[in-house]
Write an enzyme that holds these catalytic residues in place. Structure first.
Site, short mmCIF file in Angstrom:
data_model
loop_
_atom_site.label_atom_id
_atom_site.label_comp_id
_atom_site.label_asym_id
_atom_site.label_seq_id
_atom_site.Cartn_x
_atom_site.Cartn_y
_atom_site.Cartn_z
N HIS A 3 -1.23 -0.57 -9.76
CA HIS A 3 -1.83 -1.47 -8.78
C HIS A 3 -2.33 -2.76 -9.45
CE1 HIS A 3 -3.80 -1.45 -4.54
NE2 HIS A 3 -3.39 -2.67 -4.88
N GLU B 21 -4.98 6.84 -5.79
CA GLU B 21 -5.14 5.99 -6.97
C GLU B 21 -6.52 6.19 -7.57
OE1 GLU B 21 -4.44 1.93 -5.85
OE2 GLU B 21 -2.40 2.31 -5.14
N ARG C 283 0.85 -1.18 0.00
CA ARG C 283 0.00 0.00 0.00
C ARG C 283 0.89 1.24 0.00
NH1 ARG C 283 -3.10 -3.27 -1.22
NH2 ARG C 283 -5.25 -3.64 -0.49
#
Length: 321
Positions: free
Chosen positions: A287, A268, A239
């Site tokens: 991601h 994000e 993260r």
């Protein structure tokens, strides 16, 4: 029996959600909407989702704090892919009488595999050499060997252990640290437990594999990054907020660390003006750690199963605060 009227599938960035489950098994009267773009901030989320009584969220791409949940008057079932979701205020949902269901977990192996993609991409300058070949150049960089180098693993859980085992297979000296590291487990997989300071100061590659929490937010700050060698590589597929982004950007711009491979960020998707887009000596992915066909098979098929179970009056995989 609860009636399922309007279902929204969120953040289907690749436009593939309908391929991974047989959504035709929903009741004939159900209106299914697939949203392929990020909805943005809380007000945008509320405006877009107000009509829906069922929402399927992909991991933590869209946040559902109490302030959002309380302004979705029609919501009765919120499904999250994965067995937990830190971006959903489950207690607030429960207070409103909203059922929150999860799915089976997936993505541990795929995240470990992506970690090694980033390590190799940095160590051998793969993106730069790919561009060079396409531009007519030949051999612009000199890579580094991983065999004999030290791999520092921060967090030796499911993903970290898999990453460590691959490092061992490459002939790397693997060390690990976390606040509650199981030293016996570490030694059993051929990993040497060390202090955080030693890991940062001596590792050629540092890779982060921790859950985001109040304890891990900002775990690697300016002073920690200053301990790293000037040629060391930092990998983060966990993260974004675990690493202080401002400090990492400063270290990269100053040349005090060798590079960073990042799959996760504090915001994000990355904003158009994000400084990461121009950061030196970086390999950036959006991601992708859990984004594989195998994980999507689990996530979307289980999400559909959750909806059908709720419609039958027997909710399954219900999350509690």
């Amino acid at each position: 029996m609860p009636e399922i009227r309007r279902v929204a599938i969120l953040d289907d960035y690749q436009g593939v959600a309908l391929q991974y489950a047989d959504w035709s098994t929903l009741p004939d009267s159900t209106e299914l909407t697939v949203l392929t773009k990020s909805l943005g901030g809380p007000e945008d989320v509320i405006a877009a989702l107000e009509p829906f009584d069922v929402i399927v969220a992909m991991r933590e791409r869209t946040a559902f704090p109490a302030a959002v949940i309380d302004r979705l008057p029609n919501l009765r079932l919120l499904v999250t892919t994965g067995p937990v979701n830190a971006a959903i205020d489950v207690a607030a949902a429960q207070q409103r009488g909203i059922v929150v269901s999860g799915t089976r977990g997936a993505g541990l192996i795929s995240t470990a595999e992506l970690t090694w993609s980033l390590i190799h991409a940095l160590a051998r300058s793969v993106p730069a050499e790919d561009r060079g070949v396409r531009e007519g150049a030949w051999q612009r960089t000199v890579g580094r060997d991983l065999h004999g180098a030290r791999l520092g693993v921060i967090g030796l859980g499911g993903v970290g252990t898999r990453v460590a085992r691959v490092g061992r297979a490459f002939g790397m000296d693997v060390v690990a640290w976390s606040a509650h590291l199981d030293a016996e487990h570490a030694r059993a997989v051929g990993v040497t437990p060390v202090t955080k300071r030693e890991l940062l100061a001596t590792s050629d590659v540092v890779t982060v594999h921790l859950k985001l929490s109040a304890r891990t937010t900002g775990l690697l700050g300016r002073d920690d990054l200053a301990l790293m060698r000037p040629d060391a590589l930092l990998i983060n597929t966990s993260r974004g907020p675990i690493v202080n982004e401002e400090a990492l950007l400063a270290a990269l711009n100053a040349g005090t660390i060798g590079g960073a491979g990042l799959d996760v960020y504090s915001t994000e998707p990355l904003p158009a003006d994000s400084p990461w887009r121009g950061a030196p000596r970086t390999v950036l992915t959006p991601h992708l750690g859990y984004v594989t066909a195998g994980a999507y098979d689990v996530f979307y098929s289980d999400a559909l199963e959750d909806i059908l179970a709720y419609a039958a009056g027997e909710p399954i995989r219900v999350l509690t605060p």
